[in-house]
Design an enzyme around this catalytic site. Structure first.
Site, short mmCIF file in Angstrom:
data_model
loop_
_atom_site.label_atom_id
_atom_site.label_comp_id
_atom_site.label_asym_id
_atom_site.label_seq_id
_atom_site.Cartn_x
_atom_site.Cartn_y
_atom_site.Cartn_z
CE1 TYR A 182 -15.55 -29.68 -9.26
CE2 TYR A 182 -16.54 -29.46 -7.07
CZ TYR A 182 -16.50 -30.06 -8.32
OH TYR A 182 -17.41 -31.04 -8.63
CB CYS B 209 -6.07 -0.42 3.45
SG CYS B 209 -6.43 -1.11 1.82
CB CYS C 206 -2.42 0.37 -4.04
SG CYS C 206 -1.68 -0.87 -2.95
CB CYS D 21 -2.29 -7.08 -0.98
SG CYS D 21 -3.95 -6.36 -1.01
CB ALA E 66 12.26 6.85 1.53
CD GLU F 197 10.76 18.23 2.78
OE1 GLU F 197 10.67 18.99 1.79
OE2 GLU F 197 11.18 17.06 2.71
CE LYS G 224 -3.82 7.31 -6.05
NZ LYS G 224 -2.70 7.45 -6.98
CB ALA H 210 19.88 19.14 5.50
#
Length: 486
Positions: A12, A178, A181, A184, A234, A253, A271, A298
């Site tokens: 408002y 942060c 991006c 949020c 991940a 890895e 970036k 692996a």
């Protein structure tokens, strides 16, 4: 006060401000009349709550729009607010139609501190600098230079609520950054049309955001031997979470550096925050006690020798080569090969794929490439950069357009030739000339590779792009949830 009521009041006040400049009643027209509503609100609060009740005002210092509220206007408003008894002014900037975003990786950290400095110069009450302040180093610089008395770091604290403690204890490199991006903000804005509905709170880099009561990082009841295959976001997050809970974790890895696609995602212009995220994951993984095996691929026999209780497969995905005639021609390169510097191209460039990778590669070529004469991005969907945060997307595409990148949507590639690409654009056949073609059409999970690990552990979990190529948010969230589950 309920958040829905607060949102209505804020909406408002904003509406009244913009309509006020068009009206000539007691609340519109000149600046003095447009200030009337906020001054009356302040007076009403003081009447009901008393003069010792602290009041802060978040002030849009510069709307960045023709005919909009300016810094000079805000100086007059700030003085009026102080005179009315306001104890604190929180400075921000921008509006939905403003040409400069307030949350975006293209903005340098602390980009709007100068606005707080201008307001601070004309009042004696404390002033808060806000927007795009995501590290204690940036915050300290603003305070040291006396641009503000306090700093607002809402999104930085959403990414890592422990930021103040880590800064106080000298653990700055452990802070989860942060990355600006804007996801949020997009989630909150998307819920505005549903009055009374709770807008979800989430963060790309903090999987607990909005669900703090549901996930408690408690010690495991039984220590287990865990092997993680793959050092992307991940895999790293699952290793951190599992090790933090007390499990014996080893991460394999195959590359000489963990990070996965984060190491490529940090290379386009603006970036750098992605690199900071990778560095934070690395530091936190080491501190949690994860045994890291870099340069070690692996294989199933490796897992058999390790004999883990739990195997977490986070092997990622490979670049997709579309089934288009000429896609493997000598004039065709993959986007990641350009970003990492493994391949060089010059002349007129055609990029197939108008998602995040394709558009950021186009910007990279125009800003950092040598010998580039033109860049055309081809997207088969109706919208370019569909997978970018809705609140950032307009600014991002405007920037690409400004530097001369041509963007063609609704365009299907039929064939790649040495001279360019044959396309069907809006139902009509056409030919786009180009010296080189860049493929940026996404990733493809290799299911056959995953099957080779079956039976190598009593319990196997799959996380990240090897399940389905997606985003950083999903990768980190899946890794965290598996680490909590085992």
């Amino acid at each position: 006060m309920p958040s829905s009521v607060t949102s209505r009041i804020n909406g408002y006040l904003i509406m009244m401000h913009h309509l006020g400049s068009l009206c000539e009643d007691e609340y519109g027209g000149g600046l003095e009349k447009r200030m009337r509503i906020i001054l009356e609100v302040i007076h009403s609060i003081k009447v009901r709550a008393g003069n010792d009740f602290p009041i802060s005002v978040r002030l849009n210092t510069d709307e960045q729009m023709a005919g909009g509220h300016t810094v000079e206007d805000s100086k007059l408003v700030a003085r009026a607010l102080e005179k009315a008894g306001v104890n604190l002014i929180n400075v921000y900037t921008g509006w939905h139609e403003s040409p400069v975003p307030t949350i975006a990786p293209s903005l340098p950290p602390g980009a709007f501190a100068h606005l707080a400095e201008k307001i601070k110069s004309c009042v004696s009450i404390p002033v808060i600098a806000a927007n795009r302040i995501n590290s204690p180093i940036v915050a300290e610089k603003i305070l040291t230079e006396r641009k503000a008395d306090l700093v607002g770091m809402a999104r930085a604290l959403l990414a890592d609520p422990e930021l103040p403690n880590k800064a106080r204890e000298g653990r700055v490199n452990e802070i989860v950054p942060c990355i600006a991006c804007s996801n949020c903000l997009s989630e909150i804005v998307s819920q505005y049309k549903f009055w009374g509905k709770r807008a979800a709170t989430f963060c790309t880099v903090n999987p607990i955001a909005g669900m703090e009561g549901e996930y408690i990082l408690s010690p495991t009841e039984k220590k287990k031997k865990v092997v993680v295959v793959g050092g992307g976001p991940a895999g790293m997050e699952s290793a951190i979470t599992a090790a933090s809970r007390g499990h014996d974790v080893t991460l394999y890895e195959k590359s000489q550096e963990a990070g996965g696609w984060l190491l490529v995602g940090c290379l386009p212009p603006h970036k750098d925050e992605i690199r900071t995220l990778y560095e934070s994951l690395t530091v936190r993984m080491k501190k949690a006690g994860v045994q890291i095996r870099l340069g070690s691929e692996a294989m199933p026999e490796t897992i058999a020798r390790e004999n883990p209780d739990i195997l977490i497969l986070a092997v990622g995905a490979n670049p997709l080569i579309p089934d288009i005639p000429g896609a493997k021609g000598p004039n065709v390169v993959m986007a990641e090969d350009l970003l990492t510097g493994q391949k060089k191209i010059t002349g007129s460039i055609i990029i197939i794929g108008g998602g995040l990778v394709g558009c950021e590669t186009a910007e990279y070529l125009m800003e950092k490439g040598k010998g580039i004469t033109s860049v055309v991005v081809i997207e088969m969907l109706k919208r370019m950069a569909e997978n970018i945060s809705p609140t950032y997307r307009p600014f991002f595409l405007a920037r690409l357009n400004k530097i001369g990148i041509q963007m063609k949507t609704g365009t299907i590639v039929e064939e790649i030739t040495q001279e360019g690409v044959k396309v069907i654009q809006q139902g009509t056949s056409d030919f786009i000339k180009g010296d080189a073609v860049v493929l940026a059409v996404g990733l493809k999970s290799e299911k056959t590779h995953l099957d080779s690990f079956l039976g190598k552990a009593a319990e196997i979990h799959y996380v990240g792009d090897c399940v389905k190529p997606r985003t950083i948010k999903e990768a980190i969230e899946e890794g965290f949830k598996v680490g909590m589950k085992i």
